[in-house]
Scaffold this motif. Structure first.
Motif, PDB file in Angstrom:
ATOM      1  N   GLN A   1      33.992  35.252  34.819  1.00 57.63           N
ATOM      2  CA  GLN A   1      35.007  36.208  35.258  1.00 57.63           C
ATOM      3  C   GLN A   1      36.274  36.032  34.426  1.00 57.63           C
ATOM      4  OE1 GLN A   1      34.130  38.409  37.776  1.00 57.63           O
ATOM      5  NE2 GLN A   1      32.107  37.405  37.743  1.00 57.63           N
TER       6      GLN A   1
ATOM      7  N   SER B   1      21.534  35.707  38.817  1.00 57.38           N
ATOM      8  CA  SER B   1      22.911  35.244  38.640  1.00 57.38           C
ATOM      9  C   SER B   1      22.984  33.766  38.296  1.00 57.38           C
ATOM     10  CB  SER B   1      23.730  35.517  39.898  1.00 57.38           C
ATOM     11  OG  SER B   1      23.163  34.861  41.016  1.00 57.38           O
TER      12      SER B   1
ATOM     13  N   ASP C   1      37.886  39.934  31.004  1.00 55.25           N
ATOM     14  CA  ASP C   1      37.072  40.578  32.052  1.00 55.25           C
ATOM     15  C   ASP C   1      35.885  41.345  31.476  1.00 55.25           C
ATOM     16  OD1 ASP C   1      36.713  41.279  34.890  1.00 55.25           O
ATOM     17  OD2 ASP C   1      37.151  43.323  34.231  1.00 55.25           O
TER      18      ASP C   1
ATOM     19  N   ALA D   1      32.248  40.214  32.697  1.00 56.26           N
ATOM     20  CA  ALA D   1      32.028  40.528  34.109  1.00 56.26           C
ATOM     21  C   ALA D   1      31.839  42.026  34.319  1.00 56.26           C
ATOM     22  CB  ALA D   1      33.203  40.017  34.940  1.00 56.26           C
ATOM     23  N   SER D   2      32.656  42.831  33.644  1.00 51.57           N
ATOM     24  CA  SER D   2      32.527  44.279  33.826  1.00 51.57           C
ATOM     25  C   SER D   2      31.227  44.798  33.235  1.00 51.57           C
ATOM     26  CB  SER D   2      33.720  45.004  33.194  1.00 51.57           C
ATOM     27  OG  SER D   2      33.778  44.806  31.801  1.00 51.57           O
TER      28      SER D   2
ATOM     29  N   TYR E   1      28.388  43.154  33.464  1.00 54.74           N
ATOM     30  CA  TYR E   1      27.399  42.897  34.511  1.00 54.74           C
ATOM     31  C   TYR E   1      27.640  43.755  35.752  1.00 54.74           C
ATOM     32  CZ  TYR E   1      24.952  39.129  32.158  1.00 54.74           C
ATOM     33  OH  TYR E   1      24.155  38.411  31.285  1.00 54.74           O
ATOM     34  N   ARG E   2      28.838  44.283  35.875  1.00 54.91           N
ATOM     35  CA  ARG E   2      29.091  45.231  36.971  1.00 54.91           C
ATOM     36  C   ARG E   2      28.573  46.622  36.624  1.00 54.91           C
ATOM     37  NH1 ARG E   2      34.332  42.576  37.097  1.00 54.91           N
ATOM     38  NH2 ARG E   2      35.285  44.375  36.029  1.00 54.91           N
TER      39      ARG E   2
ATOM     40  N   GLU F   1      29.742  48.726  34.271  1.00 54.03           N
ATOM     41  CA  GLU F   1      30.808  49.694  34.035  1.00 54.03           C
ATOM     42  C   GLU F   1      30.756  50.338  32.653  1.00 54.03           C
ATOM     43  OE1 GLU F   1      34.444  47.664  34.875  1.00 54.03           O
ATOM     44  OE2 GLU F   1      33.910  47.274  36.980  1.00 54.03           O
TER      45      GLU F   1
END
Length: 336
Positions: free
Chosen positions: A20, A252, A317, A320-321, A323-324, A326
């Motif tokens: 993150q 994860s 970030d 992380a984004s 894996y989100r 986005e």
């Protein structure tokens, strides 16, 4: 030199799962001083890869983890601004492992390739002509070994690797079926990347969707996810199918190792083969892959999309984004 400050993204804490923003920090330091044999590269684009999760993990991986306090490892593309090596000159445009920073003082063995053409643009050398495209090329053709008329299924099919896999499968005369998350990415698979069918795994019954999209079964599965998606695919494998393990994005953490449905019976009964690919094993063949990929891009047979963030401050970030979910295309950070 106009800019005498080098902004760097450092790993400040080791994550236990997906890294993150708080695991990184951006610092300013003086420009590095070259030693004999080195070159100074001014980065223009930084790459963001799903594999970075493994690069910062303390759990055993295929590469040494990025040290705490060290510059985040990454591919980057830029221009040599100073050289103390006779084979490299200021102005040379290069791609290599230069890290998340404005400037990188590196030995020439950190350089993967010299870019001598303006087409495709420099950013493409970190995606469709970089490790993503090369992974798709060698993973599908060397490991998957598709034959014309076969059905190739790809997970994370709209991603920078998956989108290339699906299009290469079409180039080789196969039927391509993509699995993606959400209607926008499923539509992207069909409209931008030419998949014959696209499945949104977040909607409805994945097993039923695979049955409808793959009436003759699945001959090659290019697996970027592991987990429940791959579990659903296994029962549809044909006799002699090939499974290419490229990524495990849905898992994860591997400590402890998660347990799930067993694939051995499917592999046994269907005499199928499962094999992993690490693109670094193909380093001596990168040029071969790039020649083919560049030709397909110029011919309009291989299309790509980029998702570009502006500014090095966006780097912490960026993983992380990714894996989100986005991003819509190859995730890059533009810093110059």
């Amino acid at each position: 030199m106009k800019n005498d400050v080098n902004r760097q993204v450092l790993l400040r804490a080791r994550p236990t799962g997906i890294p993150q923003a708080e695991h990184f920090e951006v610092v300013e330091r003086p420009l590095p001083v070259l030693t004999d044999g080195q070159v100074l590269v001014r980065n223009s684009y930084l790459s963001v890869e799903p594999a970075m999760r493994g690069w910062v993990s303390a759990v055993a991986n295929y590469s040494e983890p990025v040290p705490l306090g060290g510059v985040m490892r990454s591919l980057a593309a830029g221009r040599i601004v100073e050289s103390r090596h006779p084979d490299w000159q200021p102005g040379d445009v290069v791609v290599g492992m230069f890290g998340w920073q404005d400037f990188a003082a590196v030995d020439p063995d950190a350089i993967q390739t010299k870019v001598t053409s303006a087409e495709p643009p420099l950013s493409a050398w970190l995606g469709v002509l970089g490790l993503n495209g090369l992974t798709a090329y060698f993973g599908l053709l060397d490991v998957g070994q598709p034959r014309a008329g076969e059905t190739v299924v790809v997970s994370t099919a709209a991603g920078s690797v998956g989108s290339c896999v699906g299009q290469i499968a079409k180039i080789k005369g196969c039927r391509s079926v993509g699995i993606a998350g959400g209607p926008t990415k499923a539509e992207l698979c069909r409209d931008a990347f030419g998949y014959d069918a696209a499945i949104d795994y977040k909607q409805g019954d994945l097993d039923a969707a695979l049955t409808a999209a793959c009436p003759n079964g699945i001959d090659v599965y290019f697996d970027n996810t592991a987990g429940a998606i791959s579990d659903a695919v296994m029962k549809h494998l044909t006799v002699g199918a090939r499974v290419v393990i490229c990524g495990t994005a849905s898992v994860s953490s591997w400590d402890p190792v998660p347990l799930g449905p067993r694939v051995e019976r499917h592999l046994l009964v269907k005499r199928a083969r499962m094999q992993g690919i690490l693109i670094f094993d193909y380093a001596n063949r990168y040029d071969e892959g790039r020649v083919a990929l560049a030709q397909w891009v110029r011919e309009g047979r291989l299309r790509y999309r980029e998702d570009i963030l502006d500014g090095i401050d966006k780097a912490p970030d960026a993983i992380a984004s990714l894996y989100r979910g986005e991003n819509l295309g190859k995730r890059l950070i533009r810093i110059a």
